[in-house]
Motif scaffolding. Sequence first.
Motif, PDB file in Angstrom:
ATOM      1  N   PRO A 195       0.784  -1.236   0.000  1.00  0.00           N
ATOM      2  CA  PRO A 195       0.000   0.000   0.000  1.00  0.00           C
ATOM      3  C   PRO A 195       0.814   1.284   0.000  1.00  0.00           C
ATOM      4  O   PRO A 195       0.300   2.329  -0.367  1.00  0.00           O
ATOM      5  N   ILE A 196       2.093   1.229   0.412  1.00  0.00           N
ATOM      6  CA  ILE A 196       2.874   2.467   0.470  1.00  0.00           C
ATOM      7  C   ILE A 196       3.705   2.695  -0.781  1.00  0.00           C
ATOM      8  O   ILE A 196       4.428   3.691  -0.879  1.00  0.00           O
ATOM      9  N   ASP A 197       3.632   1.782  -1.748  1.00  0.00           N
ATOM     10  CA  ASP A 197       4.415   1.963  -2.971  1.00  0.00           C
ATOM     11  C   ASP A 197       3.719   1.232  -4.111  1.00  0.00           C
ATOM     12  O   ASP A 197       3.222   0.121  -3.934  1.00  0.00           O
ATOM     13  N   ARG A 198       3.689   1.859  -5.274  1.00  0.00           N
ATOM     14  CA  ARG A 198       3.097   1.197  -6.438  1.00  0.00           C
ATOM     15  C   ARG A 198       3.995   0.068  -6.947  1.00  0.00           C
ATOM     16  O   ARG A 198       3.578  -0.761  -7.732  1.00  0.00           O
ATOM     17  N   LEU A 199       5.245   0.063  -6.511  1.00  0.00           N
ATOM     18  CA  LEU A 199       6.186  -0.939  -6.980  1.00  0.00           C
ATOM     19  C   LEU A 199       6.397  -2.015  -5.927  1.00  0.00           C
ATOM     20  O   LEU A 199       6.355  -1.745  -4.731  1.00  0.00           O
ATOM     21  N   ASN A 200       6.654  -3.235  -6.381  1.00  0.00           N
ATOM     22  CA  ASN A 200       6.998  -4.316  -5.486  1.00  0.00           C
ATOM     23  C   ASN A 200       8.508  -4.310  -5.325  1.00  0.00           C
ATOM     24  O   ASN A 200       9.241  -4.631  -6.264  1.00  0.00           O
ATOM     25  N   LEU A 201       8.983  -3.922  -4.165  1.00  0.00           N
ATOM     26  CA  LEU A 201      10.410  -3.735  -3.967  1.00  0.00           C
ATOM     27  C   LEU A 201      11.086  -4.929  -3.290  1.00  0.00           C
ATOM     28  O   LEU A 201      12.192  -4.816  -2.778  1.00  0.00           O
ATOM     29  N   SER A 202      10.438  -6.070  -3.280  1.00  0.00           N
ATOM     30  CA  SER A 202      11.029  -7.209  -2.575  1.00  0.00           C
ATOM     31  C   SER A 202      12.189  -7.815  -3.349  1.00  0.00           C
ATOM     32  O   SER A 202      13.121  -8.361  -2.766  1.00  0.00           O
ATOM     33  N   PRO A 495      16.955  18.180   3.378  1.00  0.00           N
ATOM     34  CA  PRO A 495      17.228  16.879   2.744  1.00  0.00           C
ATOM     35  C   PRO A 495      17.397  15.746   3.733  1.00  0.00           C
ATOM     36  O   PRO A 495      17.554  14.602   3.328  1.00  0.00           O
ATOM     37  N   THR A 496      17.347  16.030   5.032  1.00  0.00           N
ATOM     38  CA  THR A 496      17.564  14.983   6.032  1.00  0.00           C
ATOM     39  C   THR A 496      16.303  14.187   6.339  1.00  0.00           C
ATOM     40  O   THR A 496      16.376  13.162   7.009  1.00  0.00           O
ATOM     41  N   ILE A 497      15.143  14.685   5.885  1.00  0.00           N
ATOM     42  CA  ILE A 497      13.886  13.980   6.128  1.00  0.00           C
ATOM     43  C   ILE A 497      13.139  13.849   4.813  1.00  0.00           C
ATOM     44  O   ILE A 497      13.522  14.440   3.799  1.00  0.00           O
ATOM     45  N   GLY A 498      12.057  13.089   4.836  1.00  0.00           N
ATOM     46  CA  GLY A 498      11.254  12.903   3.634  1.00  0.00           C
ATOM     47  C   GLY A 498      10.584  14.188   3.187  1.00  0.00           C
ATOM     48  O   GLY A 498      10.328  15.092   3.987  1.00  0.00           O
ATOM     49  N   ALA A 499      10.329  14.264   1.895  1.00  0.00           N
ATOM     50  CA  ALA A 499       9.673  15.437   1.320  1.00  0.00           C
ATOM     51  C   ALA A 499       8.225  15.099   1.017  1.00  0.00           C
ATOM     52  O   ALA A 499       7.928  14.315   0.120  1.00  0.00           O
ATOM     53  N   GLY A 500       7.302  15.680   1.791  1.00  0.00           N
ATOM     54  CA  GLY A 500       5.885  15.423   1.561  1.00  0.00           C
ATOM     55  C   GLY A 500       5.313  16.208   0.410  1.00  0.00           C
ATOM     56  O   GLY A 500       4.336  15.792  -0.204  1.00  0.00           O
ATOM     57  N   GLN A 819      -4.740   6.322   4.767  1.00  0.00           N
ATOM     58  CA  GLN A 819      -4.885   5.881   3.380  1.00  0.00           C
ATOM     59  C   GLN A 819      -4.562   7.010   2.402  1.00  0.00           C
ATOM     60  O   GLN A 819      -4.007   6.766   1.328  1.00  0.00           O
ATOM     61  N   VAL A 820      -4.888   8.241   2.762  1.00  0.00           N
ATOM     62  CA  VAL A 820      -4.572   9.388   1.907  1.00  0.00           C
ATOM     63  C   VAL A 820      -3.061   9.561   1.780  1.00  0.00           C
ATOM     64  O   VAL A 820      -2.525   9.754   0.680  1.00  0.00           O
ATOM     65  N   VAL A 821      -2.350   9.499   2.909  1.00  0.00           N
ATOM     66  CA  VAL A 821      -0.894   9.663   2.873  1.00  0.00           C
ATOM     67  C   VAL A 821      -0.249   8.520   2.108  1.00  0.00           C
ATOM     68  O   VAL A 821       0.703   8.721   1.343  1.00  0.00           O
ATOM     69  N   GLU A 822      -0.742   7.301   2.291  1.00  0.00           N
ATOM     70  CA  GLU A 822      -0.222   6.168   1.521  1.00  0.00           C
ATOM     71  C   GLU A 822      -0.424   6.396   0.026  1.00  0.00           C
ATOM     72  O   GLU A 822       0.450   6.059  -0.794  1.00  0.00           O
ATOM     73  N   PHE A 823      -1.568   6.957  -0.346  1.00  0.00           N
ATOM     74  CA  PHE A 823      -1.864   7.261  -1.747  1.00  0.00           C
ATOM     75  C   PHE A 823      -0.796   8.187  -2.334  1.00  0.00           C
ATOM     76  O   PHE A 823      -0.248   7.937  -3.407  1.00  0.00           O
ATOM     77  N   TYR A 824      -0.512   9.285  -1.638  1.00  0.00           N
ATOM     78  CA  TYR A 824       0.494  10.219  -2.132  1.00  0.00           C
ATOM     79  C   TYR A 824       1.897   9.609  -2.082  1.00  0.00           C
ATOM     80  O   TYR A 824       2.723   9.843  -2.970  1.00  0.00           O
ATOM     81  N   ASN A 825       2.166   8.818  -1.069  1.00  0.00           N
ATOM     82  CA  ASN A 825       3.496   8.234  -0.924  1.00  0.00           C
ATOM     83  C   ASN A 825       3.824   7.288  -2.068  1.00  0.00           C
ATOM     84  O   ASN A 825       4.959   7.231  -2.538  1.00  0.00           O
ATOM     85  N   ARG A 826       2.812   6.552  -2.562  1.00  0.00           N
ATOM     86  CA  ARG A 826       3.070   5.611  -3.652  1.00  0.00           C
ATOM     87  C   ARG A 826       2.966   6.274  -5.029  1.00  0.00           C
ATOM     88  O   ARG A 826       3.096   5.615  -6.052  1.00  0.00           O
ATOM     89  N   GLY A 827       2.703   7.587  -5.043  1.00  0.00           N
ATOM     90  CA  GLY A 827       2.628   8.280  -6.323  1.00  0.00           C
ATOM     91  C   GLY A 827       1.292   8.114  -6.992  1.00  0.00           C
ATOM     92  O   GLY A 827       1.215   8.057  -8.221  1.00  0.00           O
ATOM     93  N   PRO A 840       2.659  17.613 -11.853  1.00  0.00           N
ATOM     94  CA  PRO A 840       4.070  17.241 -11.729  1.00  0.00           C
ATOM     95  C   PRO A 840       4.493  16.839 -10.329  1.00  0.00           C
ATOM     96  O   PRO A 840       5.512  16.187 -10.164  1.00  0.00           O
ATOM     97  N   GLU A 841       3.726  17.231  -9.302  1.00  0.00           N
ATOM     98  CA  GLU A 841       4.110  16.883  -7.939  1.00  0.00           C
ATOM     99  C   GLU A 841       3.751  15.448  -7.572  1.00  0.00           C
ATOM    100  O   GLU A 841       4.026  15.009  -6.460  1.00  0.00           O
ATOM    101  N   ILE A 842       3.089  14.719  -8.478  1.00  0.00           N
ATOM    102  CA  ILE A 842       2.649  13.363  -8.160  1.00  0.00           C
ATOM    103  C   ILE A 842       3.696  12.368  -8.626  1.00  0.00           C
ATOM    104  O   ILE A 842       3.844  12.104  -9.822  1.00  0.00           O
ATOM    105  N   PHE A 843       4.448  11.841  -7.700  1.00  0.00           N
ATOM    106  CA  PHE A 843       5.390  10.760  -7.956  1.00  0.00           C
ATOM    107  C   PHE A 843       5.690  10.080  -6.627  1.00  0.00           C
ATOM    108  O   PHE A 843       5.268  10.535  -5.573  1.00  0.00           O
ATOM    109  N   ARG A 844       6.425   8.993  -6.651  1.00  0.00           N
ATOM    110  CA  ARG A 844       6.717   8.240  -5.434  1.00  0.00           C
ATOM    111  C   ARG A 844       7.536   9.094  -4.474  1.00  0.00           C
ATOM    112  O   ARG A 844       8.595   9.607  -4.815  1.00  0.00           O
ATOM    113  N   LEU A 845       7.036   9.217  -3.234  1.00  0.00           N
ATOM    114  CA  LEU A 845       7.704  10.067  -2.248  1.00  0.00           C
ATOM    115  C   LEU A 845       8.737   9.289  -1.432  1.00  0.00           C
ATOM    116  O   LEU A 845       9.670   9.886  -0.895  1.00  0.00           O
ATOM    117  N   ASN A 846       8.551   7.975  -1.315  1.00  0.00           N
ATOM    118  CA  ASN A 846       9.487   7.129  -0.567  1.00  0.00           C
ATOM    119  C   ASN A 846       9.638   7.569   0.893  1.00  0.00           C
ATOM    120  O   ASN A 846      10.739   7.565   1.452  1.00  0.00           O
TER     121      ASN A 846
END
Length: 856
Positions: A195-202, A495-500, A819-827, A840-846
Amino acid sequence: MPLRRDRGFIHSTGFIGTRAKELLPLLFLTALLTLSVAASAQIIPIPADVIPSSDCPPGFIDIPQDGCRFVRNSVPPPLGDTDLGDLNVPLPMGSLKLLTEPTARAIALGDIVVDNAAAEALGKAFFWDVQVGSDGRTACATCHHHAGVDSRMTNSVAPGNNGIFGGFFDGDRPRTEPGGTLSSESFPNTALENPIDRLNLSFSQGIVPYFSRVLRNVDDIVGSQGVERREYEGITSRSSLDASQALIDPIFRDGVGNTRQVTGRNTPTMINAAYNFRQFWDGRANSNFNGTDPFGPANAGAQVWVSSSTGVTRARLDLRNASLASQAVGPPNNHVEMAFGITHPDGSRGDARTFAELARKLLSLRPLLGQEVSRTDSVLGVMRHPSGRGLQRDYRDLIKQAFNSEYWDESATTTDGIPLIEANFSLFWGLAVQIYEASLISDDSPLDRFIREERSRGNMESVVPRFIENSLSSALSAEQKLGMRIFFNDALIDPTIGAGLCGACHVGSTFSIASHQGLRLAEVEASAVAGDPPLIFLEGPIEEMLMAKLGGQSEVMFVEKPDLLPLDALPMDCSIPSNNPDMLCAPGSTWPIAGGPMGKHFELRQNSTGKIIYKSFYPGIPRPCGQPLLLQFNPTLHAPPQQLLANGSLQRVVAQGAIIDIPDPESQQCTNMRFELAFFGLPHGTYSMLIDGIEQTRLDGSPLFTSMRESRYDLGFYNIGVRPSSEDAGVGGRHSPVLDTAGIGEPLSFARRLKEQFDVPELVGHQKLINTDPDGNIVEFVVAEDHVVDAGAFKVPSLRNVELTGPYFHNGGKSSLEQVVEFYNRGSDFQEINAYDLAPEIFRLNLKATEHSSPF
């Protein structure tokens, strides 16, 4: 010809929330200024010095070829003419009460409204009276009773674009039929295995990342229940129930009979709605009120009636900054929301009841009859009926006290014989409800107290990290302060923390760039040096920015072991829609290259000229597993020329790359290689990449890269990938073709209306001039050849009271802020399908788990 500047300059101004036009992954984050050419303007403001014609009613002016027209500001816009202080200093965030003087909430029109207190009481009674509904049980407040939104979970689902309940792929989501009740398991409507990423990073299969498996993809909408489908026959005197005939509803019907119909969008809050420049999710409630319907100047036939010594005259109303009034007149007679409708010969449904009929009904009834009115009600308590139910005052008396007699003259009728008080009922309704709703302002949240306390002790920092670092207030917890830093961080600030990146759209005290405050903040970009003049005056309601997918960035996956690719793996950059419910889109761009990119030559070709403009070489020595290599592309003799920026400096095209061999977490071996490319400042056109002289293309044969000129947007309306653009056009929709004289149907979008050469009077007094040509002519905001983005774009909502206003987004598809934050986090959920409309601001936030859960 004049030059026009793109607002691609990224500032770390924190609270002001200045738009960051190109927000790319941190590796390639850069700031651009782009210039383009524009033609002379075609926007004609209504003359302010036109002498009133003797043929027009008092207060109206005679506009050539337009007739009598009333042009006036109804409400000083929030911020209005109040002093914002030094524009070189970012506006500090604070309580909404600081944005306007108290008098700014009142209609400043002695010509129409003569008693604001009576008008507010009238508006509140209108808003809460269930007798307004054709069924005698539905009021405006029915859908706005919980923090301004609808919290009901029963009978609150409408079928989506496919016309049936359920989705393309329900998965484990329990299906909700008409009349059914939603549960926590019903949300979110779109769910991924990760849910936190559109990609499977395993990387468990030792392959490049591919999309997380789709668990559900449901297009149903969580809206608000309205009235049952019935055929309207007319009002019944002294009865709250309208005359009607029963109909079989083919959609909203359970095993017993018809259920209430449900709206096709989630109900937005009307708390703080006074600060919105336009209303509704698609902005169709115009900022200019025409006195009749939500559509403002788009309705060429909208008119009000005025009584004078010469008789009753029809005239056009153009009441600016009155979007609340425009919104208010939409629902009362809507055949889904509050009134019974009519079936047209082609089988379609439409509105039937008129405001004149609604007036005749309400004028015969005691306001709020049957509803308890509290003695302590600050507006209606003094009018409470002795029985405790309803009011002592009737609607007729309140209208006569609140409005100028020229609009309700009891002795006057229209040419059709309709009493004036009934003919102008939409005018009374809209302005009274606006005055009432303008009083519904929230303030004094923990954030307000935190900022107020810090400002009072001299903490005037405008950049969030330093503001929080200097803070002593305990109004916010340490975890909330972290959330605040992430919320406003654009990766340059800290740059030391995530960019929301949240502060790019949710700006200022209103937390929305679609507000009057957002427009003001967008007008001036402050200088980075205190005391220096502003950099430039910006666009206002129409803005320029590069699109997310077409702004010069590309990501390429080079697969060393293509035999390890599973058949269901999705590529990184997929723009072809899929009919497979398990997949968000179809495969389109994975390039299997044995051996990877090591020891190979890379060239970028401009297809319009056929010339190589950039080239690079990746050395044959492998990097340590998981260690990236930055690859600089060098310009050739044919590289595009440097561009002159608005600040006078020169900017050349920049091409960069990063290559990393991806480690498998189980085997700890690198099996595949990812190659990310970013090109900034490429002229408009298509480009191909050649590897050792061999052209690389997408599977459909199209070029690998596309660089597009700046696109035009309506400020505050963006496509963020909640659902595919084809399901709901949003501000990309059009008015009914019956409204305008040409029978075309004006677009809702300001930018598209200008592109199609419609007049846009809403921009007068709001849209700032970008430049003038050598002859002094105004630069046109949008020309026919400009690229306009409006499909699937919706208004940026305010985040005030956001914890109380779920479910979220225009379709109500997310039930919690998590769920809203997860939505933005996964782009987003539909980034690939909406690629060419996406903001343009919609992409994976990680964001890390601790970051996306910080409770700011």
